[in-house]
Motif scaffolding. Sequence first.
Motif, short mmCIF file in Angstrom:
data_model
loop_
_atom_site.label_atom_id
_atom_site.label_comp_id
_atom_site.label_asym_id
_atom_site.label_seq_id
_atom_site.Cartn_x
_atom_site.Cartn_y
_atom_site.Cartn_z
N ASN A 178 43.87 5.29 -58.70
CA ASN A 178 42.95 6.40 -58.44
C ASN A 178 41.63 6.22 -59.20
O ASN A 178 40.55 6.53 -58.67
CB ASN A 178 43.60 7.73 -58.83
CG ASN A 178 44.53 8.27 -57.76
OD1 ASN A 178 44.38 7.97 -56.58
ND2 ASN A 178 45.51 9.05 -58.17
N ALA A 181 39.67 3.69 -57.30
CA ALA A 181 39.13 4.28 -56.08
C ALA A 181 37.90 5.13 -56.40
O ALA A 181 36.90 5.11 -55.66
CB ALA A 181 40.20 5.12 -55.39
N ALA A 182 37.94 5.86 -57.50
CA ALA A 182 36.77 6.65 -57.92
C ALA A 182 35.62 5.73 -58.30
O ALA A 182 34.45 6.00 -57.96
CB ALA A 182 37.15 7.55 -59.10
N SER A 187 37.83 7.15 -52.86
CA SER A 187 38.94 8.11 -52.93
C SER A 187 39.05 8.85 -51.61
O SER A 187 38.06 9.36 -51.08
CB SER A 187 38.70 9.11 -54.07
OG SER A 187 38.61 8.45 -55.31
N SER A 221 45.89 9.78 -52.40
CA SER A 221 44.46 9.61 -52.15
C SER A 221 44.12 8.25 -51.57
O SER A 221 43.23 8.12 -50.74
CB SER A 221 43.67 9.81 -53.45
OG SER A 221 42.32 9.48 -53.28
N VAL A 222 44.86 7.21 -52.01
CA VAL A 222 44.49 5.86 -51.61
C VAL A 222 45.73 4.97 -51.58
O VAL A 222 46.67 5.15 -52.35
CB VAL A 222 43.42 5.29 -52.58
CG1 VAL A 222 44.01 5.00 -53.96
CG2 VAL A 222 42.74 4.07 -52.00
#
Length: 319
Positions: A178, A181-182, A187, A221-222
């Motif tokens: 996460n 991803a951010a 995200s 989220s991913v």
Amino acid sequence: MNITRKSRVRRALTGLGAVLAVGLLPAAQLAGAPSAFAGPTSASAPAPASAAAHGRFGVYPASASASEAGSKAAPRAGSAAGLLQYNGGTIQHSPVVYLDFWGSQWKKDTNGIQAYMAAMFSGLGTAHDTWSITTSQYPDANNSAPAFNGAVLGGSWSDSGRAAPAAASQRAIAAEANAAAAHFGVSGDPDAQIVVLSPHGTSPDGWPNSGFCAWHDYTGSVSYTNMPYQLDAPKGSRCPNSALGGKLDAFSIVEGHEYAESITDPQPESGWAAANGQEIGDLCESNFQKVVLPTGTFAMQPLWSNRDNACVITPRAAG
């Protein structure tokens, strides 16, 4: 979303398992084959309880080397209708891969893994890539299938602000995915894949004693992959180090497996999977071959093709 190991974790490409032992089984027997492999130290070791419901790599005889397994195991045959079934969920339409080299330990790594992985994903997705396109025969409910219009590498990040944990939990790996991803600004992007690569000397999710070489999952989220440091696999491991003579063969074989499964089943197992939970890579974990891309030559495994009713490096054309 709850991402506990019992309910969500995917143990996809695990140690070089029972494909030599079961690679010649007829389809009726294959459907009932074990969904877990025994781990890197013993061909008879039990699968971890946390992975009981999820497909992983099979078990090779302990006497079989990685190179023998890759060259001698025959592709598995399925039913006329194919083994992979669509479960109504999402797939990745335009997959993009983001590499997260987790931890300050990578600063001292001299094995060329960062460049190797970047080169592989800079070649996959290009017009010269006839391997990834096997995934294009697996569409979603709207008949929209994976497509490739250029290199799938979206970026590479060295998250080196501090050392990666010596023994990261599955939850910690998901949290790192996460964070990556951010960092990349993806995200919530259904087409993004985060590959969390742990450094030398670490044991993410109990590796190499937890019965896998790598696995992929979804954080809520991913889509992400837990990619341990393959060169740390102990002597006799069934993770495919030097399967075709290359020092980093395990990185391309193992991550190629996870990449393809993350395309066709990014939120396991709501996408394409066999009745026993095995995915596009699980069905073909043998017969490793060299795949030539414009950025280099990489050891890869075949993928299951419903269209060909076989494990293939290059699928036959539609029609």
